[in-house]
Enzyme design. Structure first.
Site, mmCIF file in Angstrom:
data_model
loop_
_atom_site.group_PDB
_atom_site.id
_atom_site.type_symbol
_atom_site.label_atom_id
_atom_site.label_comp_id
_atom_site.label_asym_id
_atom_site.label_seq_id
_atom_site.Cartn_x
_atom_site.Cartn_y
_atom_site.Cartn_z
ATOM 1 N N HIS A 81 0.665 -1.635 0.632
ATOM 2 C CA HIS A 81 0.353 0.206 0.145
ATOM 3 C C HIS A 81 0.557 1.008 -0.120
ATOM 4 C CE1 HIS A 81 -0.103 0.784 4.691
ATOM 5 N NE2 HIS A 81 0.403 -0.303 4.501
ATOM 6 N N ASP A 83 0.027 4.502 0.948
ATOM 7 C CA ASP A 83 -0.404 4.793 2.386
ATOM 8 C C ASP A 83 0.365 5.239 3.679
ATOM 9 O OD1 ASP A 83 -2.400 3.066 3.270
ATOM 10 O OD2 ASP A 83 -3.389 4.168 4.399
ATOM 11 N N ASP A 144 6.025 0.855 6.354
ATOM 12 C CA ASP A 144 5.165 1.075 5.980
ATOM 13 C C ASP A 144 3.936 1.557 5.742
ATOM 14 O OD1 ASP A 144 2.919 -0.835 6.409
ATOM 15 O OD2 ASP A 144 1.887 0.031 9.106
ATOM 16 N N GLU A 178 -5.002 2.223 2.842
ATOM 17 C CA GLU A 178 -5.319 0.652 3.921
ATOM 18 C C GLU A 178 -5.183 1.135 4.531
ATOM 19 O OE1 GLU A 178 -3.021 -2.791 5.862
ATOM 20 O OE2 GLU A 178 -3.002 -0.549 5.863
ATOM 21 N N GLU A 179 -4.224 2.552 5.286
ATOM 22 C CA GLU A 179 -3.924 2.448 7.063
ATOM 23 C C GLU A 179 -5.996 2.861 7.890
ATOM 24 O OE1 GLU A 179 -2.126 1.713 8.925
ATOM 25 O OE2 GLU A 179 -0.332 2.110 7.438
ATOM 26 N N ASP A 201 3.445 -7.140 3.679
ATOM 27 C CA ASP A 201 3.229 -5.941 4.791
ATOM 28 C C ASP A 201 3.608 -6.079 5.821
ATOM 29 O OD1 ASP A 201 2.387 -3.543 5.361
ATOM 30 O OD2 ASP A 201 -0.019 -3.992 5.542
ATOM 31 N N HIS A 383 4.296 3.550 12.427
ATOM 32 C CA HIS A 383 3.578 4.291 12.793
ATOM 33 C C HIS A 383 3.920 5.419 13.411
ATOM 34 C CE1 HIS A 383 -0.301 2.057 11.673
ATOM 35 N NE2 HIS A 383 0.564 1.670 11.243
#
Length: 411
Positions: A81, A83, A144, A178-179, A201, A383
């Protein structure tokens, strides 16, 4: 061999493009800046020689590496992904490269005394002697899942440049949002045309996952009544105090910071309130479907009990399912997990087969008819400002993709 500097440069190119998604925007994609990386990826895929490169109106990128065999094997896919998480800023990422990591503290930001320390993040110690890419302490890194993107592009490039490596048709896709839980919502499985796929991922080297949480979101709205506090006896209803009762009625030990492995939880991630109204935002997670359903029923029961105790309807709970455990869809086709495990063992990587304490695009895609286990991308501490990725892990993940492409021709 995968060129270390080349993969490092590609990764840094991608992470310095801000692609943070927005959970509060119903648009698709949720942020315009995701298109910035998408357009770069289209050009990169064309440049390395991929075919059928397509960027659709919803910011999904698909491309094809044609088979170089004279016989038919299953078409497989790889997905990542574009994002990054809205939990922490992804703007102005300024990566630091730590060569030959010595196992000691890494100073991310001297001015603010932000330290990435193995005393707290002990996973660092398994990467002594390797090259680690970190943040400068002010942003997340974006491994990520830009590590996953980097690995897929690099693997496709390697296969194109080494045509003696035999492989079937390979499809790749890079998804938006995705997030914020929407990455698979508009994914066209039929257009993708693969029998199965792998999301790149996961976190540390060796991770291989085909189980994930069942997931739901819950919004708890508590209605109060404001009255002048000097004359409030028997009249005021303070919604914040009732919210406190609701929170306390859930198991205090079943929260993210006190659970691990297959243990589920209730996670209060947002609270906003005053006397008249308080809103609690929860996520509900459990690997076991029966326990998951039980958690949802418990929240409804707590609301029912509070309303009964107060003699009126003050507490309202809205629950929406988000995704389900992909184990149910993967188990009937376990050979796709076995292939990835065999490749890791061939590469002297110890497979870490465990349940994801979260979800991936693959969980939703598996329920849409595309079985999709998850493979490590190499990053840690996603994150947040302490995110990092060893370059050697990205190289190994790239080799796993190449290895899977080869292994499928042997089945």
């Amino acid at each position: 061999m995968i060129n270390k500097q080349h993969i490092t440069n590609r990764f840094i190119k991608y992470i310095t493009i801000d692609t943070e998604s927005d959970p509060n925007n119903p648009a698709f994609p949720s942020t315009e800046k995701q298109w910035d990386l998408a357009k770069v990826l289209v050009e990169d895929l064309k440049e390395i020689g991929m075919q059928d490169v397509d960027l659709d109106d919803n910011c999904y990128i698909m491309a094809t590496l044609p088979s170089n065999l004279n016989y038919k094997v299953p078409t497989i896919g790889f997905i990542a992904h574009i994002d990054t998480s809205p939990d922490f800023t992804g703007a102005n990422v300024n990566p630091q490269i730590v060569e030959n990591y010595n196992g000691k503290d890494i100073v991310l930001n001297a001015d603010q005394n932000i330290i990435l320390s193995p005393d707290y993040f002990d996973d660092l110690l398994q990467y002594k002697g390797q090259t680690i890419i970190t943040t400068d302490g002010k942003t997340l890194l974006g491994a990520d899942d830009k590590a996953g993107i980097t690995e897929i592009v690099s693997a496709m490039e390697y296969l194109i440049q080494n045509p003696e490596i035999k492989h079937g048709k390979i499809r790749i896709c890079f998804t938006p949002d995705e997030e914020v839980g929407k990455g698979a919502h508009l994914f066209d499985v039929d257009k993708f045309g693969a029998e199965w796929a792998y999301t790149m991922d996961g976190s540390q080297i060796g991770e291989l996952e085909y189980e994930n949480f069942n997931a739901a979101g819950a919004k708890v709205t508590i209605t109060g009544k404001i009255v002048h506090p000097g004359y409030a006896k028997g009249k005021m209803i303070n919604s914040m105090l009732i919210a406190n009762q609701f929170i306390a009625a859930l198991p205090l030990s079943e929260v993210p910071e006190k659970t691990e492995g297959y243990e589920g939880f209730f996670h209060l991630h947002d609270l906003n309130g005053n006397v008249e109204e308080t809103v609690l935002e929860y996520i509900i997670r459990d690997h076991d479907l029966d326990l998951f359903e039980g958690r949802k029923k418990l929240m409804l029961k707590v609301a029912e009990d509070l309303n009964k105790n107060h003699g009126q309807e003050l507490v309202k709970v809205e629950i929406k399912d988000q995704y389900f455990n992909m184990k149910e869809k993967i188990t009937p086709v376990m050979h796709i997990v076995d292939i990835a495990e065999e490749v890791m063992k061939d590469l002297k990587i110890k497979p870490l087969i465990k349940a994801i304490r979260g979800g991936t695009d693959g969980s939703q895609l598996s329920y849409k008819g595309l079985p999709c286990p998850n493979i490590f991308a190499g990053g840690h501490n996603f994150h947040g400002r302490f995110e990092y990725v060893p370059v050697e892990s990205m190289i190994k993940a790239t080799e796993v993709i190449v290895g899977i492409a080869k292994k499928v021709t042997e089945k």
